[in-house]
Motif scaffolding. Sequence first.
Motif, PDB file in Angstrom:
ATOM      1  N   ARG B 243       1.587  18.510  -6.496  1.00  0.00           N
ATOM      2  CA  ARG B 243       0.658  19.617  -6.616  1.00  0.00           C
ATOM      3  C   ARG B 243      -0.357  19.314  -7.743  1.00  0.00           C
ATOM      4  O   ARG B 243      -1.617  19.624  -7.444  1.00  0.00           O
ATOM      5  N   LEU B 244       0.011  18.629  -8.442  1.00  0.00           N
ATOM      6  CA  LEU B 244      -0.992  18.238  -9.792  1.00  0.00           C
ATOM      7  C   LEU B 244      -2.009  17.368  -9.176  1.00  0.00           C
ATOM      8  O   LEU B 244      -3.078  17.353  -9.519  1.00  0.00           O
ATOM      9  N   LEU B 245      -1.875  16.611  -8.074  1.00  0.00           N
ATOM     10  CA  LEU B 245      -2.369  15.590  -7.790  1.00  0.00           C
ATOM     11  C   LEU B 245      -3.609  16.134  -6.730  1.00  0.00           C
ATOM     12  O   LEU B 245      -4.413  15.630  -6.351  1.00  0.00           O
ATOM     13  N   LEU B 246      -3.409  17.504  -6.517  1.00  0.00           N
ATOM     14  CA  LEU B 246      -4.411  18.381  -5.663  1.00  0.00           C
ATOM     15  C   LEU B 246      -5.416  19.130  -6.632  1.00  0.00           C
ATOM     16  O   LEU B 246      -6.110  20.033  -6.498  1.00  0.00           O
ATOM     17  N   THR B 247      -5.435  18.289  -8.010  1.00  0.00           N
ATOM     18  CA  THR B 247      -6.363  18.867  -8.883  1.00  0.00           C
ATOM     19  C   THR B 247      -7.141  17.537  -9.120  1.00  0.00           C
ATOM     20  O   THR B 247      -6.927  16.475  -8.683  1.00  0.00           O
ATOM     21  N   PRO B 248      -8.104  17.486 -10.249  1.00  0.00           N
ATOM     22  CA  PRO B 248      -9.034  16.479 -10.451  1.00  0.00           C
ATOM     23  C   PRO B 248      -8.148  15.358 -11.334  1.00  0.00           C
ATOM     24  O   PRO B 248      -8.372  14.152 -11.409  1.00  0.00           O
ATOM     25  N   THR B 249      -6.718  15.862 -11.719  1.00  0.00           N
ATOM     26  CA  THR B 249      -5.946  14.512 -12.083  1.00  0.00           C
ATOM     27  C   THR B 249      -5.749  13.537 -10.965  1.00  0.00           C
ATOM     28  O   THR B 249      -5.369  13.969  -9.923  1.00  0.00           O
ATOM     29  N   VAL B 403       1.920  17.589  -0.672  1.00  0.00           N
ATOM     30  CA  VAL B 403       2.357  18.890  -0.809  1.00  0.00           C
ATOM     31  C   VAL B 403       2.834  19.414   0.400  1.00  0.00           C
ATOM     32  O   VAL B 403       2.115  19.467   1.471  1.00  0.00           O
TER      33      VAL B 403
END
Lengths: 331, 403
Positions: B243-249, B403
């Motif tokens: 899920r974090l990888l669906l952010t700019p991270t 995800v």
Amino acid sequence: MTSTAPEPSIVVDHLDVSFGKKKVISDVSFKIYKGEINGFLGISGAGKTTIIKVLTCQIPAKHWTGTVRVEGLDPAKPKNIQAILSKLGYVPQLEELNLYYELSPLDNVKVFAAAYGIPDSKVFELAEKYFTILDIPKDTWRHKVETMSGGEKKRVSIAIGLIHDPRLLFLDEPTTGVDASKRYDILNYLKKINRQLGTTMVIITHDLEAALICDTVSIIRLGKLLEHDTPLNLIQSLPSQGNILKITTPGLDNRVFRAMTKEPGVKHVMRAGNDTVEIFMEDVEHASAGLLERLVANGLAITEVTRERASFRRYFQLRIQIEDEKEEGRK
Amino acid sequence: MKERQFFGKPGKPTGFLASLLRILKGVRKEFKLVRTDIPNLLLALVVPPLIIILFSSLMTFSSTAPIVRITVVSYDSNTFFDTNSSVITTNDNYTLPLVGAINNTPSIKLVAYINASEDPYAMDVAYNQLLHGNIDAILVIPVEFSEFLDQGLPAMLESVPNTQELLKVQAILNKIQEAADKFAQDNNFTPFYVDEVHQEYTIPAHFNGDFNSNMNLVLPFVMAGITLVLTILVVVQEKPVPRLLLTPTNKAEILVSKYIAYTVILLVQSTAVLAASLGSGLFIRGRAIDLWGALMAIGFSGVSIGMFISSLAKTKTEANQLFFAFFIILFLVSGIFVPIEGMPVPIRAIAYAFPLAHGAPLIDSITTKGLPLASTELLSLGLISVAFVVLSFIAIARRKVEV
């Protein structure tokens, strides 16, 4: 004063997705406009999640062809991925994929806010805003997520998806696993957010009740897009603009059922209980009386007759049934 | 809708500074998560020094007593024919004083003194004592001992140490040599020698030599082992990573945050282990800061191997299995069972690819010889760490995350 035409948030044109030799999505085209709530409906394995993964940059471009634009950006280009991801939010089906259960809701907000570059000074304000909209009790904000109820976790998960004010929010099965009584609450919260914030939403679901809040629905079956329209239009595409004849007859059996389907003017017949059928026919207002006379003349004992408007659930079931019958016919 | 003003360009959280800020915020997240897992934190910070303290206690109360038990067999009273002067003597004036000096040495216990001129079976008796473990060594005073001392010549003593435990042999010989040196010094004699090589880098008598020699293996094991255990699950068990990888991270930022956080924890671990070691009586000929640096280098190699395992494994079970496999190899090729130089060349290559083959000699060189931290062993540890860091980034990049 002129009104501006709505802008599309998502444009998909002739999308094909293949993994190796297996084509999983075939020639899908649709548009979702800004501020809309779109329901992505289909049974498990229909291809809904695959399409969403293309839109959320999770499937590399080598696996798909066609034109796709998300908030005006092409996800096929690696340089666009960070910009696209900063504009969209995602709420996964399982809360444990979206929340650090060991941390509090406020700490979870901090983690995801940091990922979007939101300063710490803004975090409490944002958390307060969305937690209030979603009725997350204030006394739970600083306790570990693992101590919260299932419904509270679901709402915190939705809040996390909204924390950076996304233009576009994807929700994967937001009502799955939620008590029936709470399901409408979740849908109402989503409607409330859409109206207050104008967030475009794509709800991936096989819960047909979600159609109640959707401005448009997209029905996916076996990797193909069957329909993309408003629920009202889809219902009105049925015979007699969705007006149906509902008959209750004791001892309803397959022979009687088949006989009904062969009656003149009858397009479709669907069971709605042990002794009840719903009949879709042309010009139901004028032709229903004649049909009833013929059925009674053939010895059918009818105990109840009503005229109703088809629900979206009924439309969906019929639509899928029609496709299944076409598939059978092709075989 | 008004664009939200983020760090960097409005609405565009990209660029190096934005990435750096995300990394720093990611480090903060890592510390929060570590703090929530108290048992794991205790494991990381409290257990290593406890192991050191426990180990030192074991060494203090173990059967490896600092006292060396000796039987002295003297031939000094026998007839000596001096070939230079053609004089026959039975001079044994210095035998009993030497025996008395040995008996008065605190770290030596004189079990028996046998005059071979009176008991022809003196050596048999002594060997029997050695055989049954009643003594640690036989000290033989040769026939020419007193005569040589009278002539101002360096005398020679012969020892027969118990060689069943090789680690103790040198310690035994050193204690005998120290007693002989004191006797010679007190009586103004030419120093005489025990006929085994006197080890130059001895641990001072008031330190526990066995503890020191064993710590050369214990310290690297503790540092590599505990950092490995701490990091093998950090990627694989963090469920919101997809899920974090669906952010700019991106994946690299997530891994860098973890490396920074666990290196800070390593700083604390190394300090705690060093403090426990020094408090438990570890002798360091070199600088304590160099030992601390060695602990950090060994620990970081464990961190990098753990991160690699965690990035590679798809499930927690797989991570645990990989850990077990790595640790077994680490243990078997560490040199504790078979010296690395004695291993077949291919196995030796594997041994040198793991940190313990370099960590143990590095610590030994600092504690025993006083050599500095900068060495080929440190370079080797650095290369191993770099290799596993690179492998961990490759593993996480190739990791399928959806995800």
